[in-house]
Scaffold this motif. Structure first.
Motif, PDB file in Angstrom:
ATOM      1  N   PRO A 140     -13.319 -25.169  22.557  1.00 60.84           N
ATOM      2  CA  PRO A 140     -13.381 -25.683  21.472  1.00 60.84           C
ATOM      3  C   PRO A 140     -13.991 -25.008  20.595  1.00 60.84           C
ATOM      4  CG  PRO A 140     -14.307 -27.342  23.250  1.00 60.84           C
ATOM      5  CD  PRO A 140     -13.706 -25.969  23.674  1.00 60.84           C
ATOM      6  N   VAL A 141     -13.600 -24.648  19.160  1.00 64.03           N
ATOM      7  CA  VAL A 141     -14.360 -23.815  18.268  1.00 64.03           C
ATOM      8  C   VAL A 141     -15.187 -24.893  17.463  1.00 64.03           C
ATOM      9  CG1 VAL A 141     -13.850 -22.477  16.235  1.00 64.03           C
ATOM     10  CG2 VAL A 141     -12.236 -22.484  17.910  1.00 64.03           C
ATOM     11  N   PRO A 142     -16.403 -24.378  17.706  1.00 67.22           N
ATOM     12  CA  PRO A 142     -17.475 -25.308  16.718  1.00 67.22           C
ATOM     13  C   PRO A 142     -17.240 -25.258  15.358  1.00 67.22           C
ATOM     14  CG  PRO A 142     -18.625 -23.337  17.415  1.00 67.22           C
ATOM     15  CD  PRO A 142     -17.194 -23.332  18.069  1.00 67.22           C
ATOM     16  N   PRO A 143     -17.494 -26.296  14.461  1.00 65.19           N
ATOM     17  CA  PRO A 143     -17.604 -26.285  13.104  1.00 65.19           C
ATOM     18  C   PRO A 143     -18.594 -25.541  12.626  1.00 65.19           C
ATOM     19  CG  PRO A 143     -18.189 -28.597  13.694  1.00 65.19           C
ATOM     20  CD  PRO A 143     -17.918 -27.700  14.969  1.00 65.19           C
ATOM     21  N   ASP A 144     -18.907 -25.523  11.363  1.00 63.96           N
ATOM     22  CA  ASP A 144     -20.026 -24.931  10.600  1.00 63.96           C
ATOM     23  C   ASP A 144     -21.258 -25.686  10.900  1.00 63.96           C
ATOM     24  OD1 ASP A 144     -18.420 -22.685   9.590  1.00 63.96           O
ATOM     25  OD2 ASP A 144     -18.316 -23.741   7.666  1.00 63.96           O
ATOM     26  N   GLY A 145     -22.117 -25.446  11.063  1.00 66.47           N
ATOM     27  CA  GLY A 145     -23.445 -25.947  11.533  1.00 66.47           C
ATOM     28  C   GLY A 145     -23.390 -26.504  13.066  1.00 66.47           C
ATOM     29  N   GLY A 146     -22.358 -26.236  13.841  1.00 67.68           N
ATOM     30  CA  GLY A 146     -22.394 -26.887  15.270  1.00 67.68           C
ATOM     31  C   GLY A 146     -21.900 -28.160  15.486  1.00 67.68           C
ATOM     32  N   TRP A 147     -21.903 -28.664  16.745  1.00 63.53           N
ATOM     33  CA  TRP A 147     -21.417 -29.837  16.823  1.00 63.53           C
ATOM     34  C   TRP A 147     -22.402 -30.890  16.698  1.00 63.53           C
ATOM     35  CZ3 TRP A 147     -16.395 -29.682  17.700  1.00 63.53           C
ATOM     36  CH2 TRP A 147     -15.756 -28.601  18.293  1.00 63.53           C
ATOM     37  N   THR A 148     -21.859 -32.091  16.527  1.00 63.65           N
ATOM     38  CA  THR A 148     -23.003 -33.171  16.434  1.00 63.65           C
ATOM     39  C   THR A 148     -22.688 -34.273  17.580  1.00 63.65           C
ATOM     40  OG1 THR A 148     -21.386 -34.658  15.044  1.00 63.65           O
ATOM     41  CG2 THR A 148     -22.722 -33.009  14.010  1.00 63.65           C
ATOM     42  N   ALA A 149     -23.866 -34.997  17.792  1.00 63.32           N
ATOM     43  CA  ALA A 149     -23.650 -36.116  19.013  1.00 63.32           C
ATOM     44  C   ALA A 149     -22.192 -36.924  18.677  1.00 63.32           C
ATOM     45  CB  ALA A 149     -24.757 -36.967  18.892  1.00 63.32           C
ATOM     46  N   GLU A 150     -21.913 -37.429  17.424  1.00 61.37           N
ATOM     47  CA  GLU A 150     -20.635 -38.162  17.381  1.00 61.37           C
ATOM     48  C   GLU A 150     -19.277 -37.202  17.983  1.00 61.37           C
ATOM     49  OE1 GLU A 150     -20.374 -41.109  16.034  1.00 61.37           O
ATOM     50  OE2 GLU A 150     -22.202 -41.369  15.607  1.00 61.37           O
TER      51      GLU A 150
END
Length: 197
Positions: A11-21
């Motif tokens: 999985p490629v992380p979004p800008d700012g990284g992953w979130t708990a959601e």
């Protein structure tokens, strides 16, 4: 002509990284993936010691738990937006469980987090996770280690004036505590694999 290996399907992380959601929305994600500082931490195969210790503490805590509290094994805890951890065992306030479809609980509902260390998680369980659990206000933290085939428990309690954990004991063979509720445990009942692995 040489064949090129296809890149792994990470999985490629979004800008700012992953979130708990994100952990509930990412397709094909292993069920025991954790989020630490906005980064995915994938589970590794566990030793028999790890599984037996997790089972032992889950069972013993379930037998001793007082009304108003509940026990879950390997269940996700929302620490904050960028940290969703999965202790091996948690003691939590029972009102935090509102549905059988629930996938996580807030850290504010957790009164004890138990981590059983393994080779890949040692620094996380000794350094990273206790810091995050303490900052989230989890009152008790137990770290279980395999010491030559025997379970050793390092028990900590949150010191309210500093907001940091302080040691309340290192237990070998027998663990007798009064918090979060009275328990008297025979730690020799946790058996490692042959050779102490």
């Amino acid at each position: 002509m040489a064949c090129e290996a296809s890149p792994p399907d990470w999985p490629v992380p979004p800008d700012g990284g992953w979130t708990a959601e994100d952990l509930d929305r990412l397709p094909g994600l292993h069920q025991h993936t954790q989020l630490i500082d906005a980064q995915l931490v994938f589970p590794c195969p566990q030793t028999a010691f790890h599984e037996r210790a997790t089972s032992f503490f889950g069972q013993q805590l379930s037998l001793a738990v007082v009304p108003g509290l509940d026990i879950l094994c390997r269940f996700s805890v929302d620490v904050d937006r960028q940290n969703r951890l999965e202790p091996d065992v948690i003691v939590l306030r029972e009102e935090a469980l509102t549905s059988l479809d629930q996938t996580r609980v807030p850290a504010a509902a957790v009164v004890l987090a138990v981590e059983v260390t393994s080779q890949d998680s040692l620094s996380r369980d000794r350094e990273t996770k206790p810091l995050k659990y303490a900052r989230a206000g989890i009152a008790h933290y137990w770290r279980v280690e395999n010491e030559k085939g025997l379970a050793v428990v390092h028990a900590f309690e949150l010191e309210p004036t500093t907001g940091a954990y302080t040691s309340v004991g290192i237990f070998r063979e027998r663990m007798k505590v009064s918090a979060p509720f009275p328990m008297d445990l025979d730690l020799t009942a946790v058996k490692a694999r042959r050779g102490g692995e």
